[in-house]
Design an enzyme around this catalytic site. Structure first.
Site, PDB file in Angstrom:
ATOM      1  N   TYR A  22       0.820  -1.216   0.000  1.00 10.20           N
ATOM      2  CA  TYR A  22       0.000   0.000   0.000  1.00 10.20           C
ATOM      3  C   TYR A  22       0.855   1.268   0.000  1.00 10.20           C
ATOM      4  CZ  TYR A  22       0.004  -0.329   5.241  1.00 10.20           C
ATOM      5  OH  TYR A  22       0.312  -0.430   6.562  1.00 10.20           O
ATOM      6  N   GLU A  23       0.208   2.356  -0.374  1.00 10.84           N
ATOM      7  CA  GLU A  23       0.860   3.647  -0.637  1.00 10.84           C
ATOM      8  C   GLU A  23       1.896   3.527  -1.753  1.00 10.84           C
ATOM      9  OE1 GLU A  23      -0.931   5.575   0.754  1.00 10.84           O
ATOM     10  OE2 GLU A  23      -1.626   4.403   2.449  1.00 10.84           O
ATOM     11  N   GLY A  24       1.694   2.596  -2.652  1.00 10.52           N
ATOM     12  CA  GLY A  24       2.589   2.390  -3.789  1.00 10.52           C
ATOM     13  C   GLY A  24       3.501   1.207  -3.548  1.00 10.52           C
TER      14      GLY A  24
END
Length: 594
Positions: free
Chosen positions: A438-440
């Site tokens: 998550y968050e890239g």
């Protein structure tokens, strides 16, 4: 599962000796900051982590969040813990004093975030997302939005979320389809978002969603995305929560880990449209949202560190207690605790050395953030901001990848018992696994580092970093302690590997961007190992000085030994990664044919 004990001695060492707490305290706006205040904050944050959050970690994992007819219900005990979190003033630790925050340095906040994630990552995700939403509104929201929403977000009375991903879009935000239709002074939002962390719960009086959506006449792609504030409950004239907005959680994801953190599918506008308010400028939403993304990526990097620390503590204590087997050397005729076996010692030291390198890297980055925001000299602010922009993807990617690796090694130390839920070791691995995604994902972080940061300025920011890395080498080479000299020799080789890899990446981008991007993940990990080595080399030099002054010999002898282990057993990965980088995509280009 062992009880979490905050590593306060190492935290204080890093804050004071490597991250420069004294210099941070001298920045404008930090008049009340002192080592004594930092000690007090760390002590209380550690107490909250150990006494309140840690006891909820395992039962929260077993029970999980639940979707009811009235919305999402948090795991038992979480609401009371959140009340204590808010009443303790923890939400506003680094918040803007204008809206009720304490305005303390990010350096101190980073240490607290580590402890809260080590003790209960599922809980810590909630205030982490709130901090990102708060920062986005503070920087881009209208004065009206700031006045109506920030005080309660800063205090923690309300929580915040970020709503980016949609079923058909994934990480490709250009494919976002959620619509925002103007209606007077607000907009009507219609669409569905997935993977929304703490998207709904019963712990606070309101949940404030920041949502990416498109206006009817918006251009295609990322240039047509706007950012909107959409509250769960609309506000009355006096600012208190009132009527339900047209937004709800329609399902919870069944996932590998962080079970007590609800991962929601959110529906906006099923009954006429959810009311939302524009944040910033139309069609500039992605840029505004990246305020949250950078904040979140820094905190997720610290999550990787936190889970690694927790896994290391669990493995260390188990290895001390588990008696099995005799030493091959014959030094003991009886069975011994497995901590005495050479390969277990190797695993434990590998975990410890990397945890300490990650902590130093993360805290020094936090001090860079303080300097970028507060330094009185504009050139210095710009220099530190350039460093942050360059290394945020490394902090996020490298620390989370190591978090998974170290949690997995913790399972291995336990042997068969590590695969059994009873010990708790596998929960750390399950929880840590999401942080690389998550968050890239790590691949996205690597593309950001290599494709945006490195290629954009033709390596200027990286060259400045390499020059700073080389500045520590002469003092290491001249040190009277042979262990420090050894650290310096290996660090010099790693810096050279980074310089050579950077030259190769720049050359590859000039010829074929796909070839360069095929090596970008290896490049990110190389940068991470070298940055970790930089901080461990600095730590070795400080430890040598402290030992010469006969100060705290037990701690500093351990620090020096750990730095040497990192240099001799971890840093050689930089040279190996250099060779992998220079191989480019190799045979990967034909994978679709296999």
């Amino acid at each position: 599962m062992t009880t979490y004990i905050a590593p306060l001695r190492d935290m204080r060492f890093v804050m004071n000796e490597l991250a420069g707490l004294e210099a941070i305290a001298a920045l404008p706006g930090f008049d009340d900051v002192s080592p004594e205040l930092a000690d007090a904050v760390l002590d209380e944050a550690a107490k909250f982590a150990t006494e309140v959050l840690d006891p909820l970690n395992k039962p929260g994992d077993a029970q999980g969040a639940r979707l009811t007819g009235h919305g999402v219900a948090a795991a038992d005990g979480f609401a009371r813990a959140y009340e204590q979190y808010v009443s303790g003033g923890w939400c506003g630790l680094a918040g803007d004093p204008e809206f009720g925050g304490q305005g303390l340095p990010e350096l101190m906040h980073a240490a607290a975030v580590e402890m809260w994630n080590s003790s209960n990552m599922a809980f810590a995700l909630c205030p982490m997302l709130t901090a990102g939403a708060t920062e986005a509104i503070r920087l881009h929201g209208s004065q009206t939005l700031k006045e109506r929403y920030l005080p309660n977000l800063v205090s923690g009375e309300w929580t915040g979320t970020m709503n980016l991903t949609e079923p058909q879009a994934g990480s490709d935000l250009a494919a976002v389809r959620t619509k925002a239709v103007p209606e007077g002074e607000h907009y009507r939002i219609h669409g569905q978002k997935i993977f929304i962390t703490w998207g709904d719960h019963d712990m606070t009086g309101n949940v404030i969603h920041l949502v990416l959506a498109r206006l009817p006449d918006a251009p295609e792609g990322v240039r047509g995305i706007s950012l909107f504030l959409v509250p769960k409950f609309l506000l009355n004239d006096d600012g208190t929560p009132g009527a339900n907005n047209d937004v709800r959680c329609i399902s919870l994801e069944h996932k590998l880990g962080i079970h007590a953190s609800p991962t929601c599918v959110m529906s906006f506008g099923e009954n006429g449209g959810a009311i939302g308010y524009l944040v910033g400028q139309e069609n500039k939403g992605l840029a505004h949202m990246f305020t949250m993304m950078n904040e979140a990526r820094q905190k997720v990097g610290i999550q990787g560190l936190a889970m690694a620390e927790r896994a290391w503590q669990q493995a260390r204590e188990y290895a001390k207690e588990r008696v099995q087997g005799r030493l091959a050397s014959g030094k003991s005729p009886n069975a011994v605790a497995i901590v005495h076996h050479p390969d277990v010692r190797r695993m434990l030291m590998t975990m410890k050395a990397q945890v300490e390198a990650m902590r130093a890297f993360a805290y020094v980055m936090a001090s860079d953030m303080d300097r970028a925001h507060r330094h009185p000299d504009g050139d210095e602010r710009a220099r530190h901001q350039a460093r942050i922009d360059l290394l945020i993807p490394v902090l996020k990617g490298w620390c989370t990848e190591l978090g998974v690796e170290i949690a997995s090694m913790g399972v291995q130390v336990h042997g068969g018992m590590g695969y059994i839920e009873e010990t708790g070791a596998c929960q750390f691995l399950r929880d840590a696994r999401i942080a690389t995604i998550y968050e890239g994902t790590t691949g996205i972080q690597a593309a950001d580092l290599a494709g945006r940061k490195l290629a954009a300025d033709r390596g200027a920011a990286m060259a400045a970093l390499i020059a700073q890395l080389r500045e520590v080498l002469p003092a290491l080479e001249r040190n009277a302690d042979a262990q420090v000299v050894s650290v310096g020799t290996r660090f010099a080789a790693a810096v050279q590997a980074l310089e050579d890899a950077t030259a190769w990446m720049l050359g590859a981008f000039a010829k074929d961007a796909d070839e360069a991007l095929g090596s970008s993940a290896d490049y990110l990990m190389l940068v991470g190992y070298v940055c970790g080595g930089w901080q461990m080399a600095r730590a070795a030099a400080v430890a040598s000085q402290k030992l010469a002054a006969q100060e705290d010999p037990e701690f500093y002898q351990a620090k020096l030994a750990t730095a040497r282990f990192y240099a001799e057993k971890i840093l050689p990965k930089a040279s190996a990664l250099l060779e992998a980088i220079k191989a480019g995509t190799s045979g990967a280009v034909v994978i679709e044919q296999l």
